[in-house]
Design an enzyme around this catalytic site. Structure first.
Site, mmCIF file in Angstrom:
data_model
loop_
_atom_site.group_PDB
_atom_site.id
_atom_site.type_symbol
_atom_site.label_atom_id
_atom_site.label_comp_id
_atom_site.label_asym_id
_atom_site.label_seq_id
_atom_site.Cartn_x
_atom_site.Cartn_y
_atom_site.Cartn_z
ATOM 1 N N HIS A 234 3.904 -10.010 -35.600
ATOM 2 C CA HIS A 234 3.092 -9.689 -36.978
ATOM 3 C C HIS A 234 4.139 -8.870 -37.812
ATOM 4 O O HIS A 234 4.416 -8.955 -38.830
ATOM 5 C CB HIS A 234 1.981 -9.108 -36.999
ATOM 6 C CG HIS A 234 0.870 -10.374 -36.388
ATOM 7 N ND1 HIS A 234 -0.339 -10.052 -35.835
ATOM 8 C CD2 HIS A 234 0.782 -11.726 -36.441
ATOM 9 C CE1 HIS A 234 -0.859 -11.248 -35.385
ATOM 10 N NE2 HIS A 234 -0.344 -11.961 -35.882
ATOM 11 N N HIS B 24 -0.425 -22.764 -35.632
ATOM 12 C CA HIS B 24 -1.366 -22.354 -34.573
ATOM 13 C C HIS B 24 -1.916 -21.066 -35.427
ATOM 14 O O HIS B 24 -1.770 -19.928 -34.841
ATOM 15 C CB HIS B 24 -0.580 -22.080 -33.447
ATOM 16 C CG HIS B 24 0.176 -22.879 -32.574
ATOM 17 N ND1 HIS B 24 1.463 -23.423 -32.819
ATOM 18 C CD2 HIS B 24 -0.250 -23.963 -31.917
ATOM 19 C CE1 HIS B 24 1.971 -24.252 -32.225
ATOM 20 N NE2 HIS B 24 0.751 -24.804 -31.645
ATOM 21 N N SER C 193 -2.008 -13.864 -38.290
ATOM 22 C CA SER C 193 -0.747 -14.308 -39.195
ATOM 23 C C SER C 193 -1.228 -15.093 -40.429
ATOM 24 O O SER C 193 -0.962 -14.824 -41.541
ATOM 25 C CB SER C 193 -0.090 -15.214 -38.491
ATOM 26 O OG SER C 193 -0.669 -16.347 -37.836
ATOM 27 N N GLU D 240 -5.088 -25.510 -37.233
ATOM 28 C CA GLU D 240 -5.745 -25.331 -36.015
ATOM 29 C C GLU D 240 -6.731 -26.282 -35.492
ATOM 30 O O GLU D 240 -7.227 -27.115 -36.007
ATOM 31 C CB GLU D 240 -6.618 -23.776 -36.307
ATOM 32 C CG GLU D 240 -7.528 -23.320 -35.279
ATOM 33 C CD GLU D 240 -6.800 -22.835 -33.894
ATOM 34 O OE1 GLU D 240 -5.806 -22.341 -33.993
ATOM 35 O OE2 GLU D 240 -7.216 -23.528 -32.849
ATOM 36 N N ASP E 33 -3.470 -31.524 -34.292
ATOM 37 C CA ASP E 33 -2.210 -31.032 -33.507
ATOM 38 C C ASP E 33 -1.230 -30.543 -33.895
ATOM 39 O O ASP E 33 -0.482 -31.285 -34.824
ATOM 40 C CB ASP E 33 -2.114 -32.341 -32.478
ATOM 41 C CG ASP E 33 -1.082 -31.962 -31.235
ATOM 42 O OD1 ASP E 33 -0.700 -30.614 -31.185
ATOM 43 O OD2 ASP E 33 -0.562 -32.894 -30.528
ATOM 44 N N ASP F 7 3.024 -20.729 -32.736
ATOM 45 C CA ASP F 7 2.472 -19.687 -32.144
ATOM 46 C C ASP F 7 1.538 -20.198 -31.138
ATOM 47 O O ASP F 7 0.283 -19.850 -30.920
ATOM 48 C CB ASP F 7 1.945 -18.656 -32.910
ATOM 49 C CG ASP F 7 1.442 -17.483 -32.460
ATOM 50 O OD1 ASP F 7 1.937 -17.043 -31.146
ATOM 51 O OD2 ASP F 7 0.541 -16.633 -32.978
#
Ligand SMILES: C[S@@+](CC[C@H](N)C(=O)[O-])C[C@H]1O[C@@H](n2cnc3c(N)ncnc32)[C@H](O)[C@@H]1O
Length: 266
Positions: free
Chosen positions: A18, A41, A91, A109, A134, A155
């Site tokens: 971060h 992600h 994030s 997500e 995905d 991520d």
């Protein structure tokens, strides 16, 4: 998909990821042209460090918990944002705080409960586009239509076999789809073999900056011994800033012998 980021929010890996993400976004936001950030992600957006998951592991105490008091200058911007935003910002919350009205934030997500929490948090912000899917199916997400500048954050939870190889392939694919975008990928350091393989597999991508912190020599593969962020198309001046940030993190977070900073720019 057992991974829940709430158990790990604010740990040393989050601090590295971060703090460097904020540095990248600040640099990209120096130009007026609209920017798109794609968080592949995304997780749930922000995290309650007093909640049951974070309290159970207590990981944040050896991460953001060690930075809040008079942070060293290279970490002041990131820590200031964490303090201003209340709950620990993931994030998505950091990007949301920094982006301007003309910018776009695409949040992807896959996990249903995390996505539901993310949707509830993001509600009402017209700059945010949500996608439940995905992350590895990049086509159609990268680049967001109409944006020529931006950043894509990778991520993944690294639960599945072969996640490093998948990441390397996805970074190459993202660079093909959006050659002007900055790409940033967080990776865990347990032991060095998979990390070396990841680094080797990215050779040839432009303006690579790889910044990592080892809290101790990465010898025991059952422990998270550190982490890093690999950036493709790194903005000018970022490598030097990343070095200062990771050195400052080492000063606060590493107290075992053999802690080290890895910084490679190509
Ligand atoms: C490390 S967490 C993300 C943390 C977030 N980027 C942050 O910094 O606040 C990884 C997330 O990826 C999600 N995930 C796992 N596999 C995925 C996939 N194939 N596609 C999209 N999301 C995935 C997990 O549910 C989890 O919420």
């Amino acid at each position: 998909m057992n991974y829940r980021h709430a158990f790990h929010a604010g740990n040393h890996g989050d601090c590295l990821k971060h703090a460097l993400l904020v540095a990248l976004l600040d640099r990209l936001l120096r130009k007026d042209a609209p920017l798109a950030v794609v968080d592949l992600h995304a997780g749930r957006g922000r995290y309650d460090l007093g909640g049951p998951e974070a309290s159970r592991t207590g990981e944040w105490r050896d991460g953001i918990g060690r930075l809040l008091d008079q942070p060293p200058a290279p970490l002041a911007r990131y820590v200031g944002l964490v303090q201003a935003l209340g709950l620990y910002p993931g994030s998505p919350a950091l990007a949301q705080a920094l982006l301007r009205p003309t910018d776009r934030l695409v949040l992807n997500e896959k996990q249903p409960e995390e996505f539901a929490a993310l949707r509830a948090w993001a509600e009402g912000d017209a700059r945010i586009v949500l996608r439940q899917g995905d992350a590895w199916a990049l086509k159609g997400i990268v680049p967001p239509a109409g944006y020529r500048r931006g950043l894509v954050l990778f991520d993944p939870p690294y639960e599945a076999e072969g996640e490093h190889a998948r990441l390397a392939a996805a970074l190459r694919e993202a660079h093909r789809l959006a050659p002007t975008f900055v790409l940033a990928a967080w990776y865990p350091v347990k032991h060095l073999a998979p990390v070396r393989a990841l680094r080797d597999s990215l050779a040839g991508l432009p303006k690579l900056v790889d910044a990592a912190l080892y809290l101790r020599p990465p010898l025991d593969p059952t422990r998270l011994n550190g982490s890093g962020l690999i950036v493709v198309n790194a903005p000018w001046g970022y490598a030097e800033e990343a070095q200062a940030i990771v050195e400052a993190l080492r000063g606060r977070l590493a107290d075992e012998a053999g802690a080290a900073v890895h910084l490679a720019a190509a």
